[in-house]
Scaffold this active site. Structure first.
Site, mmCIF file in Angstrom:
data_model
loop_
_atom_site.group_PDB
_atom_site.id
_atom_site.type_symbol
_atom_site.label_atom_id
_atom_site.label_comp_id
_atom_site.label_asym_id
_atom_site.label_seq_id
_atom_site.Cartn_x
_atom_site.Cartn_y
_atom_site.Cartn_z
ATOM 1 N N THR A 51 -74.313 -23.655 -32.120
ATOM 2 C CA THR A 51 -75.152 -22.958 -33.078
ATOM 3 C C THR A 51 -75.333 -23.834 -34.313
ATOM 4 O OG1 THR A 51 -75.479 -20.822 -34.197
ATOM 5 C CG2 THR A 51 -73.231 -21.646 -34.107
ATOM 6 N N ASN A 52 -75.840 -23.288 -35.415
ATOM 7 C CA ASN A 52 -76.053 -24.073 -36.631
ATOM 8 C C ASN A 52 -75.828 -23.187 -37.851
ATOM 9 O OD1 ASN A 52 -78.734 -22.923 -37.579
ATOM 10 N ND2 ASN A 52 -79.281 -23.556 -35.504
ATOM 11 N N ARG A 53 -75.970 -23.782 -39.024
ATOM 12 C CA ARG A 53 -75.561 -23.108 -40.262
ATOM 13 C C ARG A 53 -76.647 -22.260 -40.916
ATOM 14 N NH1 ARG A 53 -70.679 -24.834 -41.932
ATOM 15 N NH2 ARG A 53 -69.972 -26.930 -41.355
#
Ligand code: C5P
Length: 222
Positions: free
Chosen positions: A29-31
């Site tokens: 995933t990412n921020r």
């Protein structure tokens, strides 16, 4: 009478990260916090639009007056976004993973003497480019985002033509944007570029929604 300028308009907004499963317990995933996209969905609803918010995992509450569809992966986000068409307005602010795991393991991948697994990735489809492509279902106004650390305007303008969208909202992500409540953006259109100074994401969203309303107002006066 209800004078809200986007009454009778339909909008689809994507927001948040995607989550690409590796196995039943792990993923990529990412921020992205989803805050900017959620604020845009909320601002469009306030102006009277019927808003579908297609959201990756964020933990944010559903904005008042918005219907939210929760998704995890890019493929789910693409399907849900296309299912929300036809729409007049598409604002695709999600931070979609560029790649997903080629073959998701049905069971938890075990640690073992063979060493770490090799994760094969394949490219995800570009949801924005698909929505912006000419066709009967293309929304009248398609807006994408560009998160850049250098040459913001040039990169945003290149993205405008590459993806075929109408406007790009460019943010400089080199300082404090992810998860923050503030943002400074460039609005890049075929007519020019505007620079909006750092302000709360809710204020950016209200300004963008007002611009969208002006756009439709100008078209209907033509
Ligand atoms: O190419 P890049 O990821 O920088 O483009 C960002 C824009 O494209 C954002 O509006 C994002 O929501 C959209 N996008 C998308 N599907 C992808 C990748 C990006 O809709 N697979």
């Amino acid at each position: 009478p209800d004078g809200r300028p986007l009454l009778g308009r339909k909008a689809v907004v994507t927001a948040g990260p995607t989550f690409e499963a590796i196995d039943p317990v792990r993923g990529l995933t990412n921020r992205s916090s989803g805050k900017q996209g959620y604020a845009i969905a909320s601002a469009l609803a306030t102006l009277g639009a019927e808003v579908t918010l297609v959201s990756g995992p964020t933990g944010l509450p559903v904005p008042v007056g918005v219907s939210r569809i929760d998704v995890e992966s890019a493929l789910e986000m693409k399907a849900a976004t296309e299912a929300a068409l036809p729409a007049d307005i598409a604002v695709l602010s999600a931070a979609v993973a560029d790649w997903r795991i080629d073959t998701i393991s049905g069971g938890k991948i075990k640690k073992g003497p063979g060493g770490p697994p090799t994760l094969a990735l394949i490219e995800n489809p570009d949801i924005l480019a698909g929505i912006a492509a000419p066709g009967p279902n293309r929304p009248a106004l398609v807006i994408g985002f560009a998160a850049e650390t250098t040459e913001l305007e040039a990169n945003a303008r290149a993205k405008l033509s590459r993806k075929g969208c109408d406007w790009i909202v460019g943010n400089d992500v080199s300082d404090d944007v992810f998860g923050s409540d503030g943002n400074a953006v460039l609005l890049v259109t075929r007519d020019g570029t505007e620079s909006w100074p750092r302000q709360p994401k809710t204020a950016i969203a209200r300004q963008l929604a007002a611009r969208i309303a002006d756009h439709f107002n100008a078209i209907s006066l033509k």
